[in-house]
Scaffold this active site. Structure first.
Site, mmCIF file in Angstrom:
data_model
loop_
_atom_site.group_PDB
_atom_site.id
_atom_site.type_symbol
_atom_site.label_atom_id
_atom_site.label_comp_id
_atom_site.label_asym_id
_atom_site.label_seq_id
_atom_site.Cartn_x
_atom_site.Cartn_y
_atom_site.Cartn_z
ATOM 1 N N GLY A 31 48.657 39.976 52.533
ATOM 2 C CA GLY A 31 48.529 38.751 51.772
ATOM 3 C C GLY A 31 47.109 38.228 51.731
ATOM 4 N N GLY A 66 42.021 40.328 39.832
ATOM 5 C CA GLY A 66 43.160 39.438 39.998
ATOM 6 C C GLY A 66 42.998 38.195 39.148
ATOM 7 C CB SER A 67 44.812 34.994 39.189
ATOM 8 O OG SER A 67 44.510 34.467 40.470
ATOM 9 C CD GLU A 74 39.374 42.677 35.086
ATOM 10 O OE1 GLU A 74 39.452 41.740 34.252
ATOM 11 O OE2 GLU A 74 40.353 43.282 35.514
ATOM 12 C CG LEU A 75 37.935 36.918 37.824
ATOM 13 C CD1 LEU A 75 37.211 35.592 37.972
ATOM 14 C CD2 LEU A 75 38.603 37.340 39.125
ATOM 15 N N GLY A 76 41.084 36.946 34.889
ATOM 16 C CA GLY A 76 42.085 36.798 33.842
ATOM 17 C C GLY A 76 41.506 36.874 32.441
ATOM 18 C CB CYS A 114 43.255 41.336 32.668
ATOM 19 S SG CYS A 114 42.439 42.955 32.589
ATOM 20 C CD GLU A 136 45.629 35.930 32.471
ATOM 21 O OE1 GLU A 136 45.350 37.128 32.345
ATOM 22 O OE2 GLU A 136 45.303 35.260 33.480
ATOM 23 C CG PHE A 147 49.666 38.318 33.581
ATOM 24 C CD1 PHE A 147 48.413 38.671 33.121
ATOM 25 C CD2 PHE A 147 50.223 39.088 34.598
ATOM 26 C CE1 PHE A 147 47.726 39.758 33.649
ATOM 27 C CE2 PHE A 147 49.542 40.172 35.135
ATOM 28 C CZ PHE A 147 48.295 40.502 34.647
#
Length: 487
Positions: free
Chosen positions: A211, A231-232, A253-255, A287, A381, A383
């Site tokens: 986690g 990730g987000s 590297e995000l949303g 993404c 976003e 998703f």
């Protein structure tokens, strides 16, 4: 021979030459389509991270000094193994991730290509000569950073892990890989097994499913100078802030909330085909998913009607047991987030042209017609498999709508005049643009990354981006004799 031995299910952490289970809680690997358990894994803990970082740092020294041909050989063998075990790996991708077979196979293909591309990195020139005012040889040299922390998400775990793992290893680094615990087999165990079979020396690839506490331990460990996070945007901000406090390089590297512009001269049938793929491929859990369809008012009604008709006909179900276009979303939390955005948008006056329904984790492909900049489905976003459609009347209005977002990942433009599309793209800042295509594309040799809240720019794909991401540059000078100074 099977890549994964079922008797060794919990052996997810590769450390010091032996497989051992994590020391944290044991969780089920759940199949989203059925809710069935595919097995169990033991999660890693922050203490596991500390041990893994120590082992990785020790192993990296010899690996970084290895001949470039030795590192390239491991990456080439890994590429061959992805191809040889494609059927087995795809099966896991379908069952654990909920991908349809086509998507699962594409992920394995990209992993193979990422390794082939990475295999070319060790033999590339690693420096250059630079002019100097002094009588000396002056040059730059590239060196491995040491240990790279890779944190990957659930949605496309193979691609979003291997595109950092492969070049980082090829360039002489060790890697701590933290896959999302929901997809730890596809995103972690399989990758480690591939590299073990390819001859990667012990200790260089450590798999640490866990986690946020495990992710934080990787980001803050002093032996990990570079973080590659996918990730987000919300989580990426935390990673970036923590990395900054510890003076580490973070590749984020995000949303995304990518737009596809359909101009007045577009072929409507072709545009609808692009729109359906861009929004509903892999249940919209990408993404780069087309999150906003901006359609000229002259063809708006026809576009919505055709897209809604396509949505109504697409089969949704268990991709391991049926031939379907869409499988399940990853879990109930993601499904409920999708449905909340859809229902709140409809409550704000948007027309539900198709979908908006679900059965367990199977969400129907959805079309929302007449969204505006204030509509939740336009601003956020999603998703999920939702296609929000907005209308525009002028190019300036289209540009305003397309740029009315914090994200800047991908862009699609559909027009019969390709050069018109190129000129339009220059007015909309994104990391990726596709003329006469939708927004979801990925190739191992092409730079990938976004601007704004989509991340910190292109840092994956292509030799230069990978070299910049996973090496340090050193200035080196050489004199034939020591110089004399005034004192």
């Amino acid at each position: 021979m099977a890549l994964l031995d079922q008797a060794r299910w919990q052996d997810l952490i590769f450390e010091g030459g032996s497989w051992r289970p994590g020391s944290g809680a044991t969780i089920d690997v759940t199949e989203p389509a059925t809710g069935d358990s595919l097995g169990q894994i033991a999660l890693a803990t922050p203490d596991d991270v500390a041990r893994a970082a120590g082992a990785a740092a020790a192993a990296q020294r010899e690996w970084g000094a290895a001949p470039h041909s030795a590192r390239a050989a491991v990456l080439r063998k890994a590429a061959q193994l992805w191809a040889e075990h494609a059927e087995e790996i795809s099966w896991w991708n379908v069952r654990e991730v909920g991908a349809i077979p086509g998507m699962a196979g594409f992920a394995v293909h990209v992993a193979e290509q990422e390794c082939w591309e990475a295999a070319s990195l060790p033999s590339r020139p690693y420096g250059e000569l630079v002019p100097s005012e002094e009588p000396r040889l002056s040059m730059t040299r590239r060196y491995p950073v040491g240990v790279v922390g890779v944190i990957s998400p659930f949605n496309v775990p193979i691609i979003l892990g291997i595109r950092s793992v492969a070049p980082a290893l090829a360039l002489g680094n060790a890697v701590l890989l933290k896959p999302d615990p929901r997809t730890a087999v596809t995103g972690g165990l399989i990758m480690a097994r591939i590299f073990q079979e390819a001859g990667l020396p012990d200790g260089l690839l450590q798999v640490l499913p866990g986690g946020a506490d495990v992710g934080e331990a990787i980001v803050t460990d002093p032996r990990v100078p570079v973080i590659s996070f996918t990730g987000s945007t919300e989580a990426g901000r935390h990673v970036g802030a923590a990395a900054g406090r510890h003076l580490k390089r973070a590749h984020l590297e995000l949303g995304g909330n990518s737009a596809m512009l359909v101009l007045d001269d577009a072929d409507v049938e072709a545009a609808v085909g692009l729109a359906a793929w861009g929004s509903w491929f892999h249940q919209g859990q990408i993404c780069m998913t087309t999150g906003r369809h901006l359609v000229h008012e002259r063809i708006f009604d026809e576009f919505v009607e055709r897209l809604a008709d396509k949505a109504a006909k697409l089969p949704v179900g268990d991709p391991a047991r049926e031939q379907v276009a869409l499988g399940p979303v990853i879990d109930a939390g993601q499904r409920d987030k999708i449905h909340d955005i859809v229902t709140s948008s409809v409550g704000n006056g948007v027309r539900l042209a198709a979908g908006g329904e679900f059965d367990r984790l199977f969400y129907r492909p959805t079309v929302l017609a007449g969204v505006t900049a204030s509509t939740p489905a336009f601003a956020r976003e999603i998703f999920g498999p939702v296609a929000p459609v907005a209308r525009f009347s002028t190019i300036d209005e289209a540009v305003a709508l397309a740029t009315d977002t914090e994200y800047g990942l991908s862009l699609g433009i559909v027009t019969r005049d390709a050069m018109r599309g190129v000129a339009l793209a220059d007015r909309i800042p994104t990391g990726i643009v596709h003329i006469n295509d939708q927004t979801v594309n990925d190739e191992a040799n092409a730079p990938f990354g976004g601007t704004g809240s989509s991340g910190t720019g292109s840092r994956f794909g292509g030799a230069q981006a990978n070299m910049d991401a996973f090496t340090d540059t050193r200035w080196v000078t050489v004199r034939s004799a020591p110089p004399a100074f005034p004192f």
